[in-house]
Design a protein around this motif. Structure first.
Motif, PDB file in Angstrom:
ATOM      1  N   GLU A  32     -29.119 -37.524 -45.597  1.00 38.04           N
ATOM      2  CA  GLU A  32     -28.740 -37.967 -44.254  1.00 38.04           C
ATOM      3  C   GLU A  32     -29.480 -39.262 -43.895  1.00 38.04           C
ATOM      4  O   GLU A  32     -28.902 -40.191 -43.334  1.00 38.04           O
ATOM      5  CB  GLU A  32     -29.058 -36.873 -43.228  1.00 38.04           C
ATOM      6  CG  GLU A  32     -28.635 -37.236 -41.824  1.00 38.04           C
ATOM      7  CD  GLU A  32     -28.919 -36.119 -40.812  1.00 38.04           C
ATOM      8  OE1 GLU A  32     -28.925 -36.429 -39.620  1.00 38.04           O
ATOM      9  OE2 GLU A  32     -29.135 -34.965 -41.236  1.00 38.04           O
ATOM     10  N   PHE A  33     -30.733 -39.310 -44.264  1.00 40.30           N
ATOM     11  CA  PHE A  33     -31.541 -40.500 -43.999  1.00 40.30           C
ATOM     12  C   PHE A  33     -30.961 -41.716 -44.715  1.00 40.30           C
ATOM     13  O   PHE A  33     -30.861 -42.806 -44.141  1.00 40.30           O
ATOM     14  CB  PHE A  33     -32.982 -40.252 -44.445  1.00 40.30           C
ATOM     15  CG  PHE A  33     -33.895 -41.403 -44.180  1.00 40.30           C
ATOM     16  CD1 PHE A  33     -34.400 -41.634 -42.916  1.00 40.30           C
ATOM     17  CD2 PHE A  33     -34.247 -42.260 -45.203  1.00 40.30           C
ATOM     18  CE1 PHE A  33     -35.240 -42.705 -42.667  1.00 40.30           C
ATOM     19  CE2 PHE A  33     -35.088 -43.333 -44.980  1.00 40.30           C
ATOM     20  CZ  PHE A  33     -35.586 -43.556 -43.706  1.00 40.30           C
ATOM     21  N   LEU A  34     -30.564 -41.556 -45.972  1.00 41.71           N
ATOM     22  CA  LEU A  34     -29.984 -42.660 -46.744  1.00 41.71           C
ATOM     23  C   LEU A  34     -28.688 -43.168 -46.127  1.00 41.71           C
ATOM     24  O   LEU A  34     -28.446 -44.371 -46.068  1.00 41.71           O
ATOM     25  CB  LEU A  34     -29.752 -42.241 -48.192  1.00 41.71           C
ATOM     26  CG  LEU A  34     -30.978 -42.237 -49.083  1.00 41.71           C
ATOM     27  CD1 LEU A  34     -30.624 -41.618 -50.434  1.00 41.71           C
ATOM     28  CD2 LEU A  34     -31.519 -43.637 -49.271  1.00 41.71           C
ATOM     29  N   GLU A  39     -26.047 -47.438 -43.033  1.00 42.71           N
ATOM     30  CA  GLU A  39     -25.311 -47.872 -41.839  1.00 42.71           C
ATOM     31  C   GLU A  39     -26.083 -48.972 -41.109  1.00 42.71           C
ATOM     32  O   GLU A  39     -25.502 -49.984 -40.697  1.00 42.71           O
ATOM     33  CB  GLU A  39     -25.066 -46.692 -40.899  1.00 42.71           C
ATOM     34  CG  GLU A  39     -24.292 -47.083 -39.652  1.00 42.71           C
ATOM     35  CD  GLU A  39     -24.074 -45.923 -38.698  1.00 42.71           C
ATOM     36  OE1 GLU A  39     -23.254 -46.088 -37.782  1.00 42.71           O
ATOM     37  OE2 GLU A  39     -24.714 -44.864 -38.860  1.00 42.71           O
ATOM     38  N   GLN A  40     -27.372 -48.801 -40.966  1.00 48.75           N
ATOM     39  CA  GLN A  40     -28.194 -49.826 -40.313  1.00 48.75           C
ATOM     40  C   GLN A  40     -28.166 -51.139 -41.095  1.00 48.75           C
ATOM     41  O   GLN A  40     -28.137 -52.226 -40.500  1.00 48.75           O
ATOM     42  CB  GLN A  40     -29.630 -49.342 -40.166  1.00 48.75           C
ATOM     43  CG  GLN A  40     -29.803 -48.241 -39.151  1.00 48.75           C
ATOM     44  CD  GLN A  40     -31.233 -47.728 -39.112  1.00 48.75           C
ATOM     45  OE1 GLN A  40     -32.162 -48.349 -39.641  1.00 48.75           O
ATOM     46  NE2 GLN A  40     -31.428 -46.577 -38.480  1.00 48.75           N
ATOM     47  N   MET A  41     -28.164 -51.052 -42.418  1.00 54.57           N
ATOM     48  CA  MET A  41     -28.095 -52.259 -43.242  1.00 54.57           C
ATOM     49  C   MET A  41     -26.765 -52.989 -43.023  1.00 54.57           C
ATOM     50  O   MET A  41     -26.728 -54.223 -42.929  1.00 54.57           O
ATOM     51  CB  MET A  41     -28.258 -51.904 -44.722  1.00 54.57           C
ATOM     52  CG  MET A  41     -29.660 -51.469 -45.097  1.00 54.57           C
ATOM     53  SD  MET A  41     -29.790 -50.770 -46.770  1.00 54.57           S
ATOM     54  CE  MET A  41     -29.041 -52.023 -47.768  1.00 54.57           C
ATOM     55  N   LEU A  42     -25.672 -52.236 -42.926  1.00 53.70           N
ATOM     56  CA  LEU A  42     -24.365 -52.846 -42.683  1.00 53.70           C
ATOM     57  C   LEU A  42     -24.310 -53.516 -41.309  1.00 53.70           C
ATOM     58  O   LEU A  42     -23.768 -54.614 -41.170  1.00 53.70           O
ATOM     59  CB  LEU A  42     -23.264 -51.794 -42.812  1.00 53.70           C
ATOM     60  CG  LEU A  42     -23.035 -51.226 -44.212  1.00 53.70           C
ATOM     61  CD1 LEU A  42     -22.017 -50.084 -44.156  1.00 53.70           C
ATOM     62  CD2 LEU A  42     -22.587 -52.310 -45.172  1.00 53.70           C
ATOM     63  N   VAL A  43     -24.872 -52.862 -40.308  1.00 56.92           N
ATOM     64  CA  VAL A  43     -24.907 -53.441 -38.965  1.00 56.92           C
ATOM     65  C   VAL A  43     -25.740 -54.722 -38.971  1.00 56.92           C
ATOM     66  O   VAL A  43     -25.346 -55.741 -38.386  1.00 56.92           O
ATOM     67  CB  VAL A  43     -25.456 -52.425 -37.937  1.00 56.92           C
ATOM     68  CG1 VAL A  43     -25.764 -53.088 -36.607  1.00 56.92           C
ATOM     69  CG2 VAL A  43     -24.476 -51.274 -37.753  1.00 56.92           C
ATOM     70  N   ARG A  44     -26.882 -54.699 -39.655  1.00 57.94           N
ATOM     71  CA  ARG A  44     -27.734 -55.891 -39.738  1.00 57.94           C
ATOM     72  C   ARG A  44     -26.984 -57.037 -40.419  1.00 57.94           C
ATOM     73  O   ARG A  44     -27.018 -58.167 -39.961  1.00 57.94           O
ATOM     74  CB  ARG A  44     -29.023 -55.585 -40.489  1.00 57.94           C
ATOM     75  CG  ARG A  44     -29.942 -56.806 -40.555  1.00 57.94           C
ATOM     76  CD  ARG A  44     -31.137 -56.615 -41.443  1.00 57.94           C
ATOM     77  NE  ARG A  44     -31.915 -55.450 -41.074  1.00 57.94           N
ATOM     78  CZ  ARG A  44     -33.023 -55.090 -41.675  1.00 57.94           C
ATOM     79  NH1 ARG A  44     -33.502 -55.801 -42.677  1.00 57.94           N
ATOM     80  NH2 ARG A  44     -33.682 -54.026 -41.303  1.00 57.94           N
ATOM     81  N   GLU A  45     -26.304 -56.728 -41.512  1.00 58.86           N
ATOM     82  CA  GLU A  45     -25.547 -57.748 -42.233  1.00 58.86           C
ATOM     83  C   GLU A  45     -24.463 -58.364 -41.338  1.00 58.86           C
ATOM     84  O   GLU A  45     -24.297 -59.579 -41.291  1.00 58.86           O
ATOM     85  CB  GLU A  45     -24.910 -57.153 -43.484  1.00 58.86           C
ATOM     86  CG  GLU A  45     -24.098 -58.145 -44.281  1.00 58.86           C
ATOM     87  CD  GLU A  45     -23.417 -57.523 -45.494  1.00 58.86           C
ATOM     88  OE1 GLU A  45     -22.725 -58.265 -46.190  1.00 58.86           O
ATOM     89  OE2 GLU A  45     -23.587 -56.304 -45.727  1.00 58.86           O
ATOM     90  N   ALA A  46     -23.734 -57.518 -40.623  1.00 53.87           N
ATOM     91  CA  ALA A  46     -22.683 -58.008 -39.732  1.00 53.87           C
ATOM     92  C   ALA A  46     -23.278 -58.864 -38.612  1.00 53.87           C
ATOM     93  O   ALA A  46     -22.711 -59.903 -38.239  1.00 53.87           O
ATOM     94  CB  ALA A  46     -21.898 -56.837 -39.143  1.00 53.87           C
TER      95      ALA A  46
END
Length: 66
Positions: A32-34, A39-46
């Motif tokens: 779940e943590f991964l 998801e946080q990495m994708l948001v940061r990238e966007a």
């Protein structure tokens, strides 16, 4: 030129701390943590892409950066 980047002492400590937290997780918690981390990495990238497009003045010109 392809030399590995060394982590600062602070980054090394943060990595060690992160690892010790993950070691204490159950398999389900880690999975779940991964997913949340990804998801946080994708948001940061966007967010970075939007900031760069704004900074470079290429607001929604049909160009798609990937």
């Amino acid at each position: 030129m392809n030399q590995p980047i060394e982590l600062s002492l602070e980054q090394q400590f943060n990595l060690w701390s992160f690892k010790s937290q993950v070691d204490k997780m159950s398999r389900e918690q880690a999975q779940e943590f991964l997913v949340n981390l990804y998801e946080q990495m994708l948001v940061r990238e966007a967010t970075y892409k939007e900031l760069l497009k704004h900074q470079w003045g290429i607001e929604d010109s049909g160009m798609n950066f990937q």
